[in-house]
Motif scaffolding. Structure first.
Motif: not given
Length: 457
Positions: A94-99, A143-145, A241-247
């Motif tokens: 979903t990209g949430a962790i990366d955000a 946390l490694v990332t 590349a996409d680390m935006r925090m969306s709703a």
């Protein structure tokens, strides 16, 4: 950096210990304590009841045939690892962790000390109050990332997670799996000396943060000094590349945090454990898929891929459990405990307290389960403390110190070996990092125990 071929793979070390455990059953006499069930059905050791018993030697091939038993014994943890791996993969899709990682880098990227201190404090409090450590495994890849993005390494990440977990367990105030059980067996007031435990936790936490940050800053200055400089982290820990925090991503994170809080409540109120935790994580995956608008096929694919990446971790956990199975089958665990307990009866109170710490530390190698160790050793240590002039509170402290802190080094600890595999850290290199920290903390513990005896705690 030395060639990785000089450092045995974690599975090599564990399998060697399985063989050594079987050899020990041929050298040590078999023996057992008598055990009686308490009101809750738990078996307690009867002090002074140790006696040698006749036991058939293990067949020569037991180090092979008992491996399936070890895998079966660790089934709860093993399947938990698979489920967590799959769920984290879905959440990450979903990209949430990366955000979240991106937000942490933006806000605290130039303040790694704050990031490390706050994270370790939160994890230590969780371990101290509700006994959380297995629940931290999902945070290893996260946390490694993060640490790699901050130009540190995976050793720093695991130092944060398992260092904090061990400190929380070792100085635990309310841990229901260790302190509460041990105090109940010893007949000690459950509310006693809470302030001392919290104060000691603060001291040990400061030592832990300093140790982790000192190493982390060295790696930032010179990446070649990293203990895992030759390990490939380009796959599985790369920054997207996409680390935006969306709703939607914020909602996924809120669901994740709420689910963990729900499980903490379940532990305290309803005695939830692995079955309920796996159910909570599966619910996280479903909710995340809906919020992240992932198709069913995408969810299934991500889940299976994430679970597959945990295969090495799960196997190491099962093999580590085999060590205990071999020692139990050879009926020598009680023999080792009895041999270590006898010299304590001839020591001064201060030396007896230190001896109890040493005894518990060695016992944790054979019985890495905190609650299991409590039911075996506290019925012996509690009356023994009366004989040597040490309070039962000190006996409980020695137990929890020895159980909690050695968890960060003993290779029989299946959770540690699993986390090392997940973070791609060879055991020998982890030992090089963690042993100095353990030495510093043990010096503090010894001073504390001597003071506790002299102060009549």
């Amino acid at each position: 950096m030395s060639s990785p071929s000089r450092f045995p793979h974690s599975l090599v070390l564990i399998f060697a210990m399985i063989v050594i455990a079987q050899l020990a059953t041929y050298v040590l006499p078999s023996g057992e304590f008598q055990r009686v069930a308490d009101a809750g059905g738990k078996l307690l050791v009867t002090p002074g009841s140790y006696a040698q018993v006749d036991a058939a030697p293990l067949p020569w091939h037991s180090f092979l045939t008992l491996v399936p038993r070890g895998l079966a014994k660790g089934a709860d943890v093993i399947f938990f690892v698979f489920v967590v791996g799959g769920v984290i993969a879905v959440v990450r899709a979903t990209g949430a962790i990366d955000a979240l990682i991106g937000a942490a880098i933006r806000k605290l990227g130039d303040q790694p000390l704050v990031l490390v201190s706050v994270t370790m404090a939160l994890l230590a409090v969780g371990a101290s109050t509700v006994g959380m450590t297995e629940e931290y495994m999902p945070f290893v890849p996260v946390l490694v990332t993060l640490c790699i993005a901050l130009k540190m390494d995976a050793v720093v990440a695991l130092g944060i997670i398992y260092g904090a977990g061990a400190i929380g367990y070792g100085c635990a105030a309310l841990n229901p799996f260790t302190v509460i059980i041990a105090k109940g067996i010893a007949g000690v007031d459950l509310a006693s000396n809470q302030d001392l435990r919290w104060g000691l936790l603060a001291v040990c936490l400061a030592i832990g943060v300093h140790h982790v940050m000192r190493y982390g800053r060295r790696v930032q200055r010179d990446p070649s000094t990293s203990l895992v400089a030759d390990i490939d982290y380009s796959r599985g820990f790369e920054m997207p590349a996409d680390m935006r925090m969306s709703a939607a991503r914020a909602a996924v994170l809120a669901v994740f945090a709420g689910a963990i809080a729900l499980f903490v409540w379940g532990i305290k109120v309803h005695d939830w454990y692995f079955t309920e935790l796996m159910a909570v994580f599966l619910a996280i995956a479903l909710a995340s898929a809906l919020l992240g608008r992932l198709s069913p096929n995408r969810v299934a694919s991500e889940f299976c891929s994430g679970a597959a990446e945990m295969t090495s971790t799960a196997l190491l956990i099962g093999f580590a459990y085999t060590i205990q199975v071999v020692l139990n089958e050879g009926r020598v665990i009680d023999t080792v405990i009895q041999a270590m307990a006898e010299p304590l009866q001839r020591a001064t109170p201060e030396l007896a307290a230190i001896g109890m710490l040493a005894f518990q530390s060695v016992t944790n190698f054979f019985i890495p389960s905190g609650s299991g160790q409590a039911y075996v050793v506290m019925p012996i240590m509690a009356p023994l403390s009366d004989l040597v002039g040490v309070s039962r509170e000190v006996a409980v402290l020695a137990y929890q110190f020895g159980d909690g802190f050695t968890n960060i080094i003993v290779p029989t600890n299946a959770l540690l070996m699993g986390m090392l595999a997940l973070a791609r850290i060879p055991y020998a290199r982890w030992a090089r990092f963690i042993l100095p920290l353990l030495a510093k903390i043990y010096l503090v513990l010894i001073v504390f125990l001597i003071w506790a005896v002299q102060a009549g705690i």
